[in-house]
Design a protein around this motif. Sequence first.
Motif, PDB file in Angstrom:
ATOM      1  N   ASN A  47      59.788  33.200  46.939  1.00  0.00           N
ATOM      2  CA  ASN A  47      60.939  32.992  47.809  1.00  0.00           C
ATOM      3  C   ASN A  47      60.834  31.667  48.560  1.00  0.00           C
ATOM      4  O   ASN A  47      61.863  31.036  48.873  1.00  0.00           O
ATOM      5  CB  ASN A  47      61.053  34.149  48.795  1.00  0.00           C
ATOM      6  N   ALA A  48      59.615  31.231  48.865  1.00  0.00           N
ATOM      7  CA  ALA A  48      59.449  29.961  49.561  1.00  0.00           C
ATOM      8  C   ALA A  48      59.944  28.801  48.721  1.00  0.00           C
ATOM      9  O   ALA A  48      60.514  27.836  49.250  1.00  0.00           O
ATOM     10  CB  ALA A  48      57.979  29.761  49.935  1.00  0.00           C
ATOM     11  N   ALA A  49      59.742  28.858  47.406  1.00  0.00           N
ATOM     12  CA  ALA A  49      60.163  27.762  46.528  1.00  0.00           C
ATOM     13  C   ALA A  49      61.601  27.915  46.067  1.00  0.00           C
ATOM     14  O   ALA A  49      62.392  26.977  46.132  1.00  0.00           O
ATOM     15  CB  ALA A  49      59.230  27.676  45.318  1.00  0.00           C
ATOM     16  N   VAL A  50      61.953  29.106  45.608  1.00  0.00           N
ATOM     17  CA  VAL A  50      63.282  29.322  45.030  1.00  0.00           C
ATOM     18  C   VAL A  50      64.311  29.588  46.124  1.00  0.00           C
ATOM     19  O   VAL A  50      65.402  29.014  46.125  1.00  0.00           O
ATOM     20  CB  VAL A  50      63.256  30.486  44.024  1.00  0.00           C
ATOM     21  N   GLY A  51      63.977  30.478  47.055  1.00  0.00           N
ATOM     22  CA  GLY A  51      64.942  30.886  48.061  1.00  0.00           C
ATOM     23  C   GLY A  51      65.180  29.858  49.140  1.00  0.00           C
ATOM     24  O   GLY A  51      66.322  29.614  49.537  1.00  0.00           O
ATOM     25  N   TYR A  52      64.130  29.198  49.616  1.00  0.00           N
ATOM     26  CA  TYR A  52      64.273  28.262  50.726  1.00  0.00           C
ATOM     27  C   TYR A  52      64.687  26.861  50.267  1.00  0.00           C
ATOM     28  O   TYR A  52      65.505  26.216  50.909  1.00  0.00           O
ATOM     29  CB  TYR A  52      62.971  28.166  51.507  1.00  0.00           C
ATOM     30  N   VAL A  53      64.080  26.400  49.174  1.00  0.00           N
ATOM     31  CA  VAL A  53      64.292  25.013  48.750  1.00  0.00           C
ATOM     32  C   VAL A  53      65.226  24.904  47.548  1.00  0.00           C
ATOM     33  O   VAL A  53      65.812  23.858  47.323  1.00  0.00           O
ATOM     34  CB  VAL A  53      62.935  24.336  48.442  1.00  0.00           C
ATOM     35  N   GLY A  54      65.344  25.974  46.774  1.00  0.00           N
ATOM     36  CA  GLY A  54      66.213  25.927  45.602  1.00  0.00           C
ATOM     37  C   GLY A  54      65.540  25.412  44.354  1.00  0.00           C
ATOM     38  O   GLY A  54      66.223  24.995  43.404  1.00  0.00           O
ATOM     39  N   ILE A  55      64.203  25.425  44.318  1.00  0.00           N
ATOM     40  CA  ILE A  55      63.471  25.008  43.119  1.00  0.00           C
ATOM     41  C   ILE A  55      63.482  26.157  42.115  1.00  0.00           C
ATOM     42  O   ILE A  55      62.996  27.249  42.416  1.00  0.00           O
ATOM     43  CB  ILE A  55      62.019  24.632  43.469  1.00  0.00           C
ATOM     44  N   LEU A  56      64.028  25.934  40.937  1.00  0.00           N
ATOM     45  CA  LEU A  56      64.078  26.976  39.918  1.00  0.00           C
ATOM     46  C   LEU A  56      62.705  27.080  39.268  1.00  0.00           C
ATOM     47  O   LEU A  56      62.371  26.347  38.338  1.00  0.00           O
ATOM     48  CB  LEU A  56      65.160  26.661  38.886  1.00  0.00           C
ATOM     49  N   HIS A  57      61.914  27.999  39.761  1.00  0.00           N
ATOM     50  CA  HIS A  57      60.493  28.138  39.421  1.00  0.00           C
ATOM     51  C   HIS A  57      60.325  29.350  38.507  1.00  0.00           C
ATOM     52  O   HIS A  57      60.567  30.481  38.925  1.00  0.00           O
ATOM     53  CB  HIS A  57      59.708  28.319  40.719  1.00  0.00           C
ATOM     54  N   LEU A  58      59.891  29.109  37.264  1.00  0.00           N
ATOM     55  CA  LEU A  58      59.667  30.198  36.313  1.00  0.00           C
ATOM     56  C   LEU A  58      58.199  30.344  35.944  1.00  0.00           C
ATOM     57  O   LEU A  58      57.883  30.989  34.936  1.00  0.00           O
ATOM     58  CB  LEU A  58      60.493  29.971  35.037  1.00  0.00           C
ATOM     59  N   GLY A  59      57.309  29.791  36.749  1.00  0.00           N
ATOM     60  CA  GLY A  59      55.890  29.856  36.410  1.00  0.00           C
ATOM     61  C   GLY A  59      55.030  30.410  37.521  1.00  0.00           C
ATOM     62  O   GLY A  59      53.832  30.124  37.575  1.00  0.00           O
ATOM     63  N   ILE A  60      55.594  31.225  38.407  1.00  0.00           N
ATOM     64  CA  ILE A  60      54.812  31.738  39.533  1.00  0.00           C
ATOM     65  C   ILE A  60      53.675  32.632  39.051  1.00  0.00           C
ATOM     66  O   ILE A  60      52.612  32.704  39.687  1.00  0.00           O
ATOM     67  CB  ILE A  60      55.732  32.504  40.514  1.00  0.00           C
ATOM     68  N   ALA A  61      53.862  33.303  37.911  1.00  0.00           N
ATOM     69  CA  ALA A  61      52.806  34.174  37.391  1.00  0.00           C
ATOM     70  C   ALA A  61      51.576  33.379  36.980  1.00  0.00           C
ATOM     71  O   ALA A  61      50.453  33.914  36.993  1.00  0.00           O
ATOM     72  CB  ALA A  61      53.328  34.991  36.211  1.00  0.00           C
ATOM     73  N   ALA A  62      51.759  32.111  36.594  1.00  0.00           N
ATOM     74  CA  ALA A  62      50.612  31.287  36.225  1.00  0.00           C
ATOM     75  C   ALA A  62      49.703  31.068  37.429  1.00  0.00           C
ATOM     76  O   ALA A  62      48.472  31.171  37.317  1.00  0.00           O
ATOM     77  CB  ALA A  62      51.100  29.950  35.665  1.00  0.00           C
ATOM     78  N   PHE A  63      50.269  30.773  38.577  1.00  0.00           N
ATOM     79  CA  PHE A  63      49.461  30.597  39.787  1.00  0.00           C
ATOM     80  C   PHE A  63      48.850  31.929  40.231  1.00  0.00           C
ATOM     81  O   PHE A  63      47.740  31.958  40.771  1.00  0.00           O
ATOM     82  CB  PHE A  63      50.316  30.006  40.897  1.00  0.00           C
ATOM     83  N   LEU A  99      68.502  35.569  47.451  1.00  0.00           N
ATOM     84  CA  LEU A  99      67.631  34.403  47.538  1.00  0.00           C
ATOM     85  C   LEU A  99      67.570  33.883  48.968  1.00  0.00           C
ATOM     86  O   LEU A  99      68.588  33.803  49.664  1.00  0.00           O
ATOM     87  CB  LEU A  99      68.138  33.300  46.606  1.00  0.00           C
ATOM     88  N   GLY A 100      66.382  33.514  49.404  1.00  0.00           N
ATOM     89  CA  GLY A 100      66.201  32.965  50.734  1.00  0.00           C
ATOM     90  C   GLY A 100      66.024  33.990  51.834  1.00  0.00           C
ATOM     91  O   GLY A 100      65.928  33.622  53.001  1.00  0.00           O
ATOM     92  N   SER A 101      65.958  35.266  51.490  1.00  0.00           N
ATOM     93  CA  SER A 101      65.847  36.322  52.488  1.00  0.00           C
ATOM     94  C   SER A 101      64.502  37.016  52.361  1.00  0.00           C
ATOM     95  O   SER A 101      64.174  37.549  51.287  1.00  0.00           O
ATOM     96  CB  SER A 101      66.987  37.335  52.315  1.00  0.00           C
ATOM     97  N   ARG A 102      63.725  37.026  53.433  1.00  0.00           N
ATOM     98  CA  ARG A 102      62.458  37.768  53.424  1.00  0.00           C
ATOM     99  C   ARG A 102      62.719  39.256  53.265  1.00  0.00           C
ATOM    100  O   ARG A 102      62.051  39.938  52.484  1.00  0.00           O
ATOM    101  CB  ARG A 102      61.695  37.541  54.728  1.00  0.00           C
ATOM    102  N   ASN A 103      63.700  39.761  54.009  1.00  0.00           N
ATOM    103  CA  ASN A 103      64.033  41.181  53.904  1.00  0.00           C
ATOM    104  C   ASN A 103      64.533  41.523  52.509  1.00  0.00           C
ATOM    105  O   ASN A 103      64.207  42.574  51.959  1.00  0.00           O
ATOM    106  CB  ASN A 103      65.094  41.537  54.944  1.00  0.00           C
ATOM    107  N   GLY A 104      65.337  40.626  51.937  1.00  0.00           N
ATOM    108  CA  GLY A 104      65.835  40.864  50.589  1.00  0.00           C
ATOM    109  C   GLY A 104      64.725  40.866  49.557  1.00  0.00           C
ATOM    110  O   GLY A 104      64.759  41.645  48.599  1.00  0.00           O
TER     111      GLY A 104
END
Length: 316
Positions: free
Chosen positions: A56-72, A270-275
Amino acid sequence: MAQPKYPNWPMAFLIAFAVFPLVPALDEWFFTFTNRSLVQQVPGMFIFGILTLALNAAVGYVGILHLGIAAFFGIGAYITGILTVPAYPFEIGFWCALIVATLGTAAFGGVIGIPTLRLRGDYLALVTLGFAEVVKFSIQNLDAITGGPRGMNPIPPPEIIGLPEPLFVDSIGFYFLTLAFLVAAYLLLARIERSRLGRAWVAIREDELAASCMGLNVGRLKLAAFVFAAGLAGAAGCLYATSIGSTADPNAYGFNKSVLVLCCLILGGLGSRNGALFGVFCLYGFDQILSPIIDVGFNNKFLPTVITPWLARHDC
């Protein structure tokens, strides 16, 4: 006119989860229906919640379309394995491994983010997806280091200084440990949202050109979000590997995991911690909590003992 204040339902849920292990009858009831302990199932949902907050920090806050979070997520798990399993000479323990896994994964995020964040939209998504596949196949092929498809084990449980025995992963102790990390991640993102950094991230998401014209260094801010998401995902990977006592199969850190995390974000908003937590409760919670009750409890217990006598009394 002042707006009415509504209760913070995610914190209410987290408090309920904190109280749950203190009432053994509830876990015994769940075990009666599913032959599984809910205290052992829920930590996985907490870890998945941390991973979703990281994305959510990358996609929700900044709008970076990140499809590799599982790699990290996987990098954090394998750093933990290398630093803790007896096969390697380090064996530094869980707490030091957690710090190294978080910082090491954040460093990987920086190395990948510097050249790739120049891209936008679908191109950036393809690069992150390709990176995730490269990481997965590298883990599979570096058999001498990572154990290949077998993974690395056993990963020892956490230890608390002053206690005579470790904080076993199948105990209530690890349950509260993962819950504490989830609450900490939730509150950390809440703090960032109200900070200058968080407002700058949201400004970039809304209009990158306008944010740049206002004097914001868009490149550095996007890199900071990417690195932060990678580090938090690495911490989640450390907790995951410790919870199962192994780094697991490399396929556990593939594209399907990244898409599932993204689905949680989209479901909750997107961009919501609660969501983000709502999406995790709906998808992961249904799979791990409600589905066993429906599959086992309804078919084998509830239907014969409740529904069938009711139908017989009403001549159905």
